[in-house]
Design a protein around this motif. Structure first.
Motif, PDB file in Angstrom:
ATOM      1  N   ARG A  58      46.867  41.924  48.311  1.00  0.00           N
ATOM      2  CA  ARG A  58      46.622  42.405  49.656  1.00  0.00           C
ATOM      3  C   ARG A  58      45.835  41.338  50.413  1.00  0.00           C
ATOM      4  O   ARG A  58      45.011  40.642  49.822  1.00  0.00           O
ATOM      5  CB  ARG A  58      45.832  43.711  49.603  1.00  0.00           C
ATOM      6  N   LEU A  60      43.580  39.987  53.995  1.00  0.00           N
ATOM      7  CA  LEU A  60      42.835  40.266  55.218  1.00  0.00           C
ATOM      8  C   LEU A  60      43.381  39.335  56.305  1.00  0.00           C
ATOM      9  O   LEU A  60      43.960  38.289  55.990  1.00  0.00           O
ATOM     10  CB  LEU A  60      41.351  39.972  54.980  1.00  0.00           C
ATOM     11  N   GLU A  61      43.202  39.711  57.559  1.00  0.00           N
ATOM     12  CA  GLU A  61      43.751  38.914  58.667  1.00  0.00           C
ATOM     13  C   GLU A  61      43.385  37.438  58.549  1.00  0.00           C
ATOM     14  O   GLU A  61      44.182  36.563  58.865  1.00  0.00           O
ATOM     15  CB  GLU A  61      43.225  39.409  60.030  1.00  0.00           C
ATOM     16  N   ASP A  62      42.158  37.170  58.146  1.00  0.00           N
ATOM     17  CA  ASP A  62      41.700  35.780  58.145  1.00  0.00           C
ATOM     18  C   ASP A  62      42.133  35.020  56.885  1.00  0.00           C
ATOM     19  O   ASP A  62      41.706  33.892  56.678  1.00  0.00           O
ATOM     20  CB  ASP A  62      40.177  35.727  58.301  1.00  0.00           C
ATOM     21  N   ARG A  64      41.726  35.891  53.627  1.00  0.00           N
ATOM     22  CA  ARG A  64      41.119  36.252  52.335  1.00  0.00           C
ATOM     23  C   ARG A  64      42.093  37.139  51.583  1.00  0.00           C
ATOM     24  O   ARG A  64      42.732  38.010  52.167  1.00  0.00           O
ATOM     25  CB  ARG A  64      39.796  36.987  52.575  1.00  0.00           C
ATOM     26  N   GLN A  66      43.063  39.465  48.009  1.00  0.00           N
ATOM     27  CA  GLN A  66      42.605  40.194  46.830  1.00  0.00           C
ATOM     28  C   GLN A  66      43.817  40.533  45.983  1.00  0.00           C
ATOM     29  O   GLN A  66      44.793  41.089  46.495  1.00  0.00           O
ATOM     30  CB  GLN A  66      41.877  41.485  47.231  1.00  0.00           C
ATOM     31  N   ILE A  68      45.213  42.983  43.679  1.00  0.00           N
ATOM     32  CA  ILE A  68      44.891  44.384  43.371  1.00  0.00           C
ATOM     33  C   ILE A  68      45.129  44.668  41.901  1.00  0.00           C
ATOM     34  O   ILE A  68      44.359  45.361  41.252  1.00  0.00           O
ATOM     35  CB  ILE A  68      45.747  45.331  44.237  1.00  0.00           C
ATOM     36  N   VAL A 133      36.968  48.933  40.167  1.00  0.00           N
ATOM     37  CA  VAL A 133      35.929  49.072  41.184  1.00  0.00           C
ATOM     38  C   VAL A 133      34.550  48.854  40.564  1.00  0.00           C
ATOM     39  O   VAL A 133      33.712  48.151  41.122  1.00  0.00           O
ATOM     40  CB  VAL A 133      36.015  50.463  41.852  1.00  0.00           C
ATOM     41  N   LEU A 136      34.111  45.110  39.958  1.00  0.00           N
ATOM     42  CA  LEU A 136      33.875  44.313  41.162  1.00  0.00           C
ATOM     43  C   LEU A 136      32.524  44.622  41.779  1.00  0.00           C
ATOM     44  O   LEU A 136      31.866  43.737  42.329  1.00  0.00           O
ATOM     45  CB  LEU A 136      34.982  44.582  42.184  1.00  0.00           C
ATOM     46  N   GLY A 137      32.120  45.868  41.680  1.00  0.00           N
ATOM     47  CA  GLY A 137      30.864  46.252  42.320  1.00  0.00           C
ATOM     48  C   GLY A 137      29.637  45.858  41.539  1.00  0.00           C
ATOM     49  O   GLY A 137      28.603  45.542  42.123  1.00  0.00           O
TER      50      GLY A 137
ATOM     51  N   ASP B 131      41.988  49.719  49.025  1.00  0.00           N
ATOM     52  CA  ASP B 131      41.140  49.210  50.099  1.00  0.00           C
ATOM     53  C   ASP B 131      39.729  48.955  49.600  1.00  0.00           C
ATOM     54  O   ASP B 131      39.089  47.967  49.966  1.00  0.00           O
ATOM     55  CB  ASP B 131      41.085  50.232  51.243  1.00  0.00           C
ATOM     56  N   HIS B 132      39.269  49.862  48.775  1.00  0.00           N
ATOM     57  CA  HIS B 132      37.927  49.728  48.233  1.00  0.00           C
ATOM     58  C   HIS B 132      37.822  48.461  47.379  1.00  0.00           C
ATOM     59  O   HIS B 132      36.836  47.720  47.445  1.00  0.00           O
ATOM     60  CB  HIS B 132      37.582  50.968  47.415  1.00  0.00           C
ATOM     61  N   MET B 134      39.654  45.769  47.662  1.00  0.00           N
ATOM     62  CA  MET B 134      39.653  44.634  48.585  1.00  0.00           C
ATOM     63  C   MET B 134      38.258  44.397  49.160  1.00  0.00           C
ATOM     64  O   MET B 134      37.776  43.272  49.232  1.00  0.00           O
ATOM     65  CB  MET B 134      40.670  44.899  49.709  1.00  0.00           C
ATOM     66  N   LEU B 136      35.290  45.325  47.928  1.00  0.00           N
ATOM     67  CA  LEU B 136      34.309  44.868  46.935  1.00  0.00           C
ATOM     68  C   LEU B 136      34.586  43.437  46.511  1.00  0.00           C
ATOM     69  O   LEU B 136      33.658  42.669  46.235  1.00  0.00           O
ATOM     70  CB  LEU B 136      34.341  45.793  45.720  1.00  0.00           C
ATOM     71  N   ARG B 138      36.213  40.991  48.256  1.00  0.00           N
ATOM     72  CA  ARG B 138      36.349  39.915  49.242  1.00  0.00           C
ATOM     73  C   ARG B 138      35.525  40.040  50.512  1.00  0.00           C
ATOM     74  O   ARG B 138      35.549  39.145  51.349  1.00  0.00           O
ATOM     75  CB  ARG B 138      37.823  39.761  49.620  1.00  0.00           C
ATOM     76  N   LYS B 139      34.811  41.144  50.702  1.00  0.00           N
ATOM     77  CA  LYS B 139      34.048  41.253  51.948  1.00  0.00           C
ATOM     78  C   LYS B 139      32.561  40.968  51.732  1.00  0.00           C
ATOM     79  O   LYS B 139      32.015  41.238  50.669  1.00  0.00           O
ATOM     80  CB  LYS B 139      34.222  42.653  52.567  1.00  0.00           C
ATOM     81  N   GLU B 143      29.942  42.984  56.287  1.00  0.00           N
ATOM     82  CA  GLU B 143      31.279  43.535  56.500  1.00  0.00           C
ATOM     83  C   GLU B 143      31.455  44.853  55.752  1.00  0.00           C
ATOM     84  O   GLU B 143      32.084  45.789  56.248  1.00  0.00           O
ATOM     85  CB  GLU B 143      32.348  42.534  56.032  1.00  0.00           C
ATOM     86  N   LEU B 220      36.149  43.882  59.713  1.00  0.00           N
ATOM     87  CA  LEU B 220      37.241  43.008  59.293  1.00  0.00           C
ATOM     88  C   LEU B 220      36.851  41.542  59.311  1.00  0.00           C
ATOM     89  O   LEU B 220      37.693  40.659  59.137  1.00  0.00           O
ATOM     90  CB  LEU B 220      38.459  43.238  60.196  1.00  0.00           C
ATOM     91  N   GLY B 221      35.568  41.272  59.555  1.00  0.00           N
ATOM     92  CA  GLY B 221      35.105  39.882  59.488  1.00  0.00           C
ATOM     93  C   GLY B 221      35.317  39.125  60.775  1.00  0.00           C
ATOM     94  O   GLY B 221      35.215  37.903  60.808  1.00  0.00           O
TER      95      GLY B 221
END
Lengths: 223, 223
Positions: A58, A60-62, A64, A66, A68, A133, A136-137, B131-132, B134, B136, B138-139, B143, B220-221
């Motif tokens: 997946r 992100l717009e910029d 980045r 991930q 999954i 999760v 990653l967390g 989404d979660h 992503m 954890l 990459r943000k 963010e 979204l950064g």
DNA sequence: CGACTCCTTGAGCAGCTTCAATCGATGTGG
DNA sequence: CCACATCGATTGAAGCTGCTCAAGGAGTCG
């Protein structure tokens, strides 16, 4: 493939059930580097990896990225949410897939067993995602890398005497994007494990796990 | 509740379907601070939050904690994996729940609609979990906090003229463990948003979102 | 009022990232 | 067969983000 450490071995990665196998379309081949679907595509089919490995990503717009999950044999790929895919799916090596119609989720395509099997697969995915999760967390870089290698070893490692050999079909950058790290950090963690004698590298793709028990300790932060 | 930014508003948080509502047991009350189940418990029932908020957590041996999700009205809680719960569930405020038998997953308790609805809920959970992941992976800290507030605002914020008010039933430590941060970092991020005029704090629990569009940009950064 | 809990703020530090250079494997052309 | 180009992996050095440790503030309840 998520980061789940569990004692039991992976269940048979064959077709879902005998009946389900009868209902599915013939397996398709996805060549290395080819996409099975893209983020935003409408979901028309659901897949089960038969052989090979795929990567779900997946963005992100910029830019980045991930990762999954990695899809290994037996894994179900392409669960929809509001009708469309939320990840890209690309084959890391030549991959064969069993194909099901999306409608199998709604009414099982007249096959209640298939419906139940898909639901079970979805529940397993939720559980594995929860592990991911947690990783990653709350886990450090070296713990994440150890977790990753420990799971791959446990599920897909080939016995070699007291050692186990695994082959990593994905580049370091995919591992990094899966673990929420950079390629450099992943590489350093690999080197550290090598220097401690836990693993040996045979090229970048092939890894000999010398001390898998130690690897699992490290995965849980027991250092 | 995971961190999903989407345009549409949340669907009706009522019972799954009319038929499903007829099949379920009467709603139960879970007082604030009480556990609905613990990690490792056998799954006997599945729940849907009717009113209130619950917290799903998972622990590592050494005490590190990850909040997997918050359960808001409409959310399904307690999906099993190999028969047992993999998280603790505790009520953050007095909470009422609709109760279903676990067997509803296997054969829908004779209610195919319920079965489909549960599968749909599971699929949505997978998507939200992605989404979660992503977030954890990459943000950045700011963010993540912006994402969290943006989602809560969008889904559960009460309109107040051009602003929106949200109340956070969980302490900062739960938010931190949900976002993979520390309470200090969460607190600093809140303060930064306050200093920039994006939000205003009214005590620690109540937040006025002044510029929700900006909040979504930050999530979204886009800074 | 005082004790408690939670939140906020500050200062210093550690871990991971960033930037940059080198290494190593693979493949291609001469 | 070797020289060289290319791409991914590794290693090093420096910087930044978020964590740790610590103190003080704010709200709550007896």
């Amino acid at each position: 493939m998520y980061i789940t450490l569990s004692a039991e071995t992976r269940p048979d990665p064959g077709p879902l059930t005998h009946d389900a196998a009868n209902r599915m379309r013939p397996a398709t081949l996805l060549k290395q580097g080819r996409h099975l679907f893209h983020e935003g595509d409408e979901v028309e089919r659901i897949y089960q990896v038969k052989t090979g490995v795929v990567r779900l990503t997946r963005m992100l717009e910029d830019g980045r990225r991930q990762v999954i999950a990695f899809g290994y044999p037996g894994d179900i790929i392409g669960f929809p949410a509001d009708g469309c895919h939320h990840t890209d799916c690309e084959a890391l090596v030549d991959t064969t897939l069993n194909v099901f119609r999306r409608t199998a989720l709604d009414h099982g395509d007249g096959d209640p067993e298939l419906h139940v099997a898909l639901l079970k697969a979805a529940l397993k995915e939720i559980s594995e995602m929860q592990d991911h999760v947690m990783m990653l967390g709350r886990k450090s870089a070296s713990e994440r890398v150890a977790s990753f290698l420990a799971v791959i070893t446990q599920r897909y490692g080939e016995k070699m005497g007291s050692h186990r050999r695994i082959s990593l079909p994905m580049p370091r950058s995919d591992i990094a994007d899966f673990l929420g790290l950079t390629t450099e950090t992943v590489s350093r963690a690999f080197s550290a494990l090598r220097n401690e004698g836990v693993i040996a590298l045979n090229g970048a793709q092939t890894i000999i796990v010398m001390e898998s028990a130690r690897l699992q300790q490290l995965a849980l932060g027991d250092d």
